[in-house]
Write a protein that holds these residues in place. Structure first.
Motif, mmCIF file in Angstrom:
data_model
loop_
_atom_site.group_PDB
_atom_site.id
_atom_site.type_symbol
_atom_site.label_atom_id
_atom_site.label_comp_id
_atom_site.label_asym_id
_atom_site.label_seq_id
_atom_site.Cartn_x
_atom_site.Cartn_y
_atom_site.Cartn_z
ATOM 1 N N LEU A 1 -7.362 -0.415 -2.847
ATOM 2 C CA LEU A 1 -7.560 0.020 -4.228
ATOM 3 C C LEU A 1 -9.021 -0.057 -4.654
ATOM 4 O O LEU A 1 -9.448 0.677 -5.552
ATOM 5 C CB LEU A 1 -6.686 -0.819 -5.160
ATOM 6 C CG LEU A 1 -5.176 -0.678 -4.935
ATOM 7 C CD1 LEU A 1 -4.413 -1.625 -5.839
ATOM 8 C CD2 LEU A 1 -4.709 0.760 -5.152
ATOM 9 N N ALA A 2 -9.790 -0.934 -4.005
ATOM 10 C CA ALA A 2 -11.217 -1.029 -4.318
ATOM 11 C C ALA A 2 -12.028 0.073 -3.647
ATOM 12 O O ALA A 2 -13.216 0.238 -3.933
ATOM 13 C CB ALA A 2 -11.746 -2.396 -3.888
ATOM 14 N N GLY A 3 -11.401 0.807 -2.745
ATOM 15 C CA GLY A 3 -12.093 1.882 -2.057
ATOM 16 C C GLY A 3 -12.888 1.450 -0.858
ATOM 17 O O GLY A 3 -13.658 2.244 -0.309
ATOM 18 N N ALA B 1 -4.723 -3.240 -11.724
ATOM 19 C CA ALA B 1 -5.159 -4.299 -10.813
ATOM 20 C C ALA B 1 -4.213 -4.380 -9.618
ATOM 21 O O ALA B 1 -3.019 -4.090 -9.747
ATOM 22 C CB ALA B 1 -5.188 -5.636 -11.545
ATOM 23 N N PRO B 2 -4.710 -4.767 -8.457
ATOM 24 C CA PRO B 2 -3.845 -4.871 -7.275
ATOM 25 C C PRO B 2 -2.614 -5.743 -7.501
ATOM 26 O O PRO B 2 -1.538 -5.451 -6.969
ATOM 27 C CB PRO B 2 -4.772 -5.469 -6.218
ATOM 28 C CG PRO B 2 -6.146 -5.113 -6.655
ATOM 29 C CD PRO B 2 -6.117 -5.080 -8.147
ATOM 30 N N ILE C 1 -10.547 2.530 3.114
ATOM 31 C CA ILE C 1 -10.580 3.902 3.626
ATOM 32 C C ILE C 1 -11.668 4.695 2.915
ATOM 33 O O ILE C 1 -12.511 5.324 3.540
ATOM 34 C CB ILE C 1 -9.221 4.595 3.434
ATOM 35 C CG1 ILE C 1 -8.109 3.817 4.156
ATOM 36 C CG2 ILE C 1 -9.274 6.030 3.954
ATOM 37 C CD1 ILE C 1 -6.717 4.366 3.916
ATOM 38 N N GLY C 2 -11.655 4.638 1.597
ATOM 39 C CA GLY C 2 -12.613 5.362 0.777
ATOM 40 C C GLY C 2 -12.180 5.280 -0.671
ATOM 41 O O GLY C 2 -11.143 4.690 -0.993
ATOM 42 N N PRO C 3 -12.950 5.846 -1.580
ATOM 43 C CA PRO C 3 -12.621 5.756 -3.008
ATOM 44 C C PRO C 3 -11.239 6.336 -3.311
ATOM 45 O O PRO C 3 -10.818 7.325 -2.722
ATOM 46 C CB PRO C 3 -13.712 6.595 -3.679
ATOM 47 C CG PRO C 3 -14.834 6.633 -2.693
ATOM 48 C CD PRO C 3 -14.205 6.593 -1.345
ATOM 49 N N VAL C 4 -10.540 5.685 -4.253
ATOM 50 C CA VAL C 4 -9.232 6.176 -4.688
ATOM 51 C C VAL C 4 -9.428 7.456 -5.491
ATOM 52 O O VAL C 4 -10.285 7.539 -6.371
ATOM 53 C CB VAL C 4 -8.505 5.103 -5.522
ATOM 54 C CG1 VAL C 4 -7.213 5.658 -6.110
ATOM 55 C CG2 VAL C 4 -8.197 3.887 -4.659
ATOM 56 N N LEU C 5 -8.624 8.464 -5.169
ATOM 57 C CA LEU C 5 -8.745 9.771 -5.824
ATOM 58 C C LEU C 5 -7.866 9.843 -7.075
ATOM 59 O O LEU C 5 -6.816 9.182 -7.144
ATOM 60 C CB LEU C 5 -8.331 10.878 -4.852
ATOM 61 C CG LEU C 5 -9.232 11.058 -3.624
ATOM 62 C CD1 LEU C 5 -8.644 12.106 -2.681
ATOM 63 C CD2 LEU C 5 -10.637 11.454 -4.045
ATOM 64 N N PRO C 6 -8.257 10.659 -8.053
ATOM 65 C CA PRO C 6 -7.486 10.755 -9.301
ATOM 66 C C PRO C 6 -6.106 11.370 -9.115
ATOM 67 O O PRO C 6 -5.269 11.256 -10.012
ATOM 68 C CB PRO C 6 -8.366 11.620 -10.206
ATOM 69 C CG PRO C 6 -9.323 12.314 -9.301
ATOM 70 C CD PRO C 6 -9.532 11.406 -8.134
#
Length: 257
Positions: A148-150, A112-113, A153-158
């Motif tokens: 963190l929610a994407g 969580a943030p 910028i965009g979705p968080v990458l693994p």
């Protein structure tokens, strides 16, 4: 980047003047990567932006940004985009899964943030060029949580990674996101009050190596003018792509659309 990703700014009689990617920044409509188009029929692109984008954030070349500043715009950020080629210059083998400092372990960036907030906020202390000017509540809600929610910028990458201590507290991290198909470093941070100098560099090495292992061709990031971290990024093989100046266009309520 596909042509369909661009918005074309035109005069009332249909003459194309600028193109940009539409987004949101600091709660404002945002014209990112703004470029002046050839064949604009003598239209002044700076005045066009002033007339059609009052209240917008606009990111373009440093020269265009300075022209807007000279005509009343407010500076928001002067930054440099850097790129690490993972194909022509693959990361060294010892970057992969290199052990962290004693007492730390690597963890996925799936918390969580609120669990990242203390370390992230402390990393950008008052006076830092990337310090979020609002209070803690706004910093969490408007900067870290959307990242963190994407949605920032965009979705968080693994390939993103956190460093946690023996008490399971987040000490530092690298957040990688998918920006229009490009792996993008959204944040690199370390809690300075918990020690471990150089941890951000260690984590970034791991993240870059993980991107290469996953078959990604590159990693990009943006660093604010005056941030000493730029030297670290360049030592890790990131090279300058372009420099941009982001400003807020003067005027009243932003134009619709």
């Amino acid at each position: 980047m596909a042509e369909t990703d661009w918005v074309i700014g035109r005069t009332s009689d249909g003459v194309p003047v600028v193109r940009y990617r539409r987004g949101e920044r600091e709660g404002l409509p945002w014209a990112d990567l703004l470029e002046v188009l050839d064949g604009s029929g003598g239209v002044d692109p700076v005045e066009f932006v002033r007339d059609t984008m009052p209240g917008w954030a606009v990111s373009g070349s440093a020269e265009f940004g300075r022209e807007l500043l000279a005509r009343g715009a407010t500076p928001l950020r002067h930054a440099h985009s850097l790129r690490r080629d993972l194909v022509a210059d693959p990361p060294p083998a010892d970057w992969t899964d290199a052990p962290l400092r004693e007492g730390l372990r690597a963890a996925p960036c799936d918390r969580a943030p609120e669990e990242l907030f203390d370390a992230w906020r402390a990393a950008f202390a008052p006076g830092h060029v990337d310090r979020f000017a609002g209070d803690d509540r706004r910093a969490l809600a408007e900067r870290l949580a959307p990242l963190l929610a994407g949605t920032a910028i965009g979705p968080v990458l693994p390939a993103s990674v956190l460093a946690v201590d023996a008490d399971d507290r987040v000490v530092g991290g690298v957040v990688l996101t998918d920006w229009a198909g490009v792996p993008w470093v959204g944040e690199v941070f370390r809690h300075p009050g918990r020690g471990y100098p150089g941890l951000g560099t260690d984590l970034l090495r791991r993240a870059v190596a993980d991107c290469a292992r996953r078959g990604l061709a590159e990693v990009q990031l943006t660093v604010t003018e005056g941030n000493p971290a730029r030297r670290v990024y360049e030592r890790l093989g990131f090279a300058l792509v372009h420099t941009a100046l982001t400003v807020i266009v003067p005027g009243g309520a932003p134009a619709a659309g």
